[in-house]
Design an enzyme around this catalytic site. Structure first.
Site, short mmCIF file in Angstrom:
data_model
loop_
_atom_site.label_atom_id
_atom_site.label_comp_id
_atom_site.label_asym_id
_atom_site.label_seq_id
_atom_site.Cartn_x
_atom_site.Cartn_y
_atom_site.Cartn_z
N ALA A 129 79.40 48.83 33.31
CA ALA A 129 79.34 48.99 34.77
C ALA A 129 78.85 47.73 35.49
O ALA A 129 79.19 47.51 36.66
CB ALA A 129 78.45 50.17 35.12
N TYR A 144 87.13 56.61 26.19
CA TYR A 144 86.60 55.53 25.35
C TYR A 144 86.81 55.76 23.85
O TYR A 144 86.50 54.86 23.05
CB TYR A 144 85.11 55.32 25.65
CG TYR A 144 84.85 54.94 27.09
CD1 TYR A 144 85.27 53.71 27.59
CD2 TYR A 144 84.20 55.81 27.97
CE1 TYR A 144 85.04 53.35 28.91
CE2 TYR A 144 83.97 55.47 29.29
CZ TYR A 144 84.40 54.24 29.76
OH TYR A 144 84.19 53.89 31.07
N GLU A 186 86.06 38.49 28.23
CA GLU A 186 85.62 39.78 28.80
C GLU A 186 86.47 40.89 28.18
O GLU A 186 87.69 40.76 28.12
CB GLU A 186 85.84 39.72 30.32
CG GLU A 186 85.52 40.99 31.07
CD GLU A 186 85.82 40.85 32.57
OE1 GLU A 186 86.16 39.72 33.03
OE2 GLU A 186 85.74 41.87 33.27
N PRO A 195 75.58 48.61 29.73
CA PRO A 195 75.00 49.95 29.79
C PRO A 195 75.95 51.08 29.37
O PRO A 195 77.15 51.03 29.65
CB PRO A 195 74.62 50.11 31.27
CG PRO A 195 75.41 49.09 32.00
CD PRO A 195 75.60 47.94 31.03
N ASN A 196 75.36 52.03 28.70
CA ASN A 196 76.02 53.27 28.26
C ASN A 196 76.94 53.07 27.05
O ASN A 196 77.40 54.07 26.49
CB ASN A 196 76.80 53.94 29.41
CG ASN A 196 75.90 54.25 30.59
OD1 ASN A 196 74.88 54.92 30.42
ND2 ASN A 196 76.22 53.75 31.77
N HIS A 228 87.21 45.14 28.04
CA HIS A 228 87.01 46.52 28.48
C HIS A 228 87.84 47.43 27.59
O HIS A 228 89.02 47.15 27.34
CB HIS A 228 87.44 46.70 29.94
CG HIS A 228 86.63 45.86 30.86
ND1 HIS A 228 85.33 46.16 31.16
CD2 HIS A 228 86.91 44.69 31.47
CE1 HIS A 228 84.84 45.21 31.94
NE2 HIS A 228 85.78 44.30 32.14
N ASN A 261 81.39 42.89 26.96
CA ASN A 261 81.80 44.08 27.71
C ASN A 261 80.60 44.43 28.59
O ASN A 261 79.67 45.09 28.13
CB ASN A 261 82.15 45.24 26.79
CG ASN A 261 82.65 46.44 27.58
OD1 ASN A 261 82.51 46.46 28.82
ND2 ASN A 261 83.21 47.43 26.91
N ARG A 309 80.47 59.57 24.59
CA ARG A 309 80.60 59.52 26.04
C ARG A 309 82.09 59.50 26.42
O ARG A 309 82.82 58.61 26.00
CB ARG A 309 79.91 58.24 26.50
CG ARG A 309 80.25 57.76 27.86
CD ARG A 309 79.97 56.26 27.95
NE ARG A 309 80.12 55.83 29.30
CZ ARG A 309 80.44 54.59 29.65
NH1 ARG A 309 80.62 53.66 28.74
NH2 ARG A 309 80.57 54.28 30.91
N ARG A 336 92.11 52.81 36.74
CA ARG A 336 91.07 53.77 37.05
C ARG A 336 90.65 53.67 38.52
O ARG A 336 91.40 53.18 39.34
CB ARG A 336 89.90 53.57 36.07
CG ARG A 336 90.34 53.79 34.61
CD ARG A 336 89.21 53.60 33.63
NE ARG A 336 88.16 54.60 33.83
CZ ARG A 336 86.95 54.51 33.28
NH1 ARG A 336 86.66 53.49 32.48
NH2 ARG A 336 86.04 55.45 33.51
#
Ligand code: DQA
Length: 154
Positions: free
Chosen positions: A78, A24, A99, A11-12, A101, A75, A19, A108
């Site tokens: 969330a 990012y 995976e 998502p996103n 990110h 990825n 964003r 974070r």
């Protein structure tokens, strides 16, 4: 025989480039897809590059990958931090899982420090920016090529 790789985005990530660019970056998901496709030029590898904001859609793509893909680069965004369902789906996939990110999630907020997916992933990339996708892809291509070149076991 060609290899097949799925790159799944949660998502996103459709908003990549717009964003929170301070986190990012300014490259879009279409830019990332293009550099992944460029990297595969000359390799006998099929690529499905997909994004969804819906958990069930990502799960359905992982199910599809069970019979269609040698590797999944994911990825989960969330859903990384919330989704036992995506972990279960990945546990039903027998190929390689990486995976990715974009940001260093460990630097974070504490809620980003735990990943359900890492319990299944063969490798994890975090904090390399969007370059993490090409680094993961290079790794996966090498692994698949070596597997395809290996003599079949008796
Ligand atoms: C992310 C990190 C996640 O914590 C976040 O929810 C995202 C993107 C990353 O690529 O850095 O959406 O997966």
């Amino acid at each position: 025989m060609a290899g097949s790789i799925y790159i799944l985005n949660g998502p996103n990530l459709n908003l990549l480039g717009q964003r929170q660019p301070e986190i990012y970056g300014y490259e879009t998901l279409a830019d990332v897809e293009q550099s992944c496709r460029d990297m595969l030029t000359g390799h006998d590898m099929a690529l499905r590059f997909l994004q969804s904001n819906a958990e069930h859609q990502i799960i359905d793509w992982i199910h599809e990958a069970r019979t269609q893909a040698d590797a999944i680069i994911i990825n989960p965004a969330a859903f990384t931090h919330t989704s036992v369902a995506i972990l279960d789906a990945l546990n039903a996939f027998e190929g390689l899982v990486v995976e990715v990110h974009i940001s260093n999630v460990h630097k974070r907020e504490p809620f980003r420090h735990h990943s359900y997916v890492s319990g299944r992933a063969d490798a994890v990339m975090a904090g390399f920016g969007v370059e993490g996708y090409s680094l993961a892809l290079r790794h996966v291509v090498g692994k698949i090529a070596r597997k395809m070149a290996a003599p079949a076991s008796a």
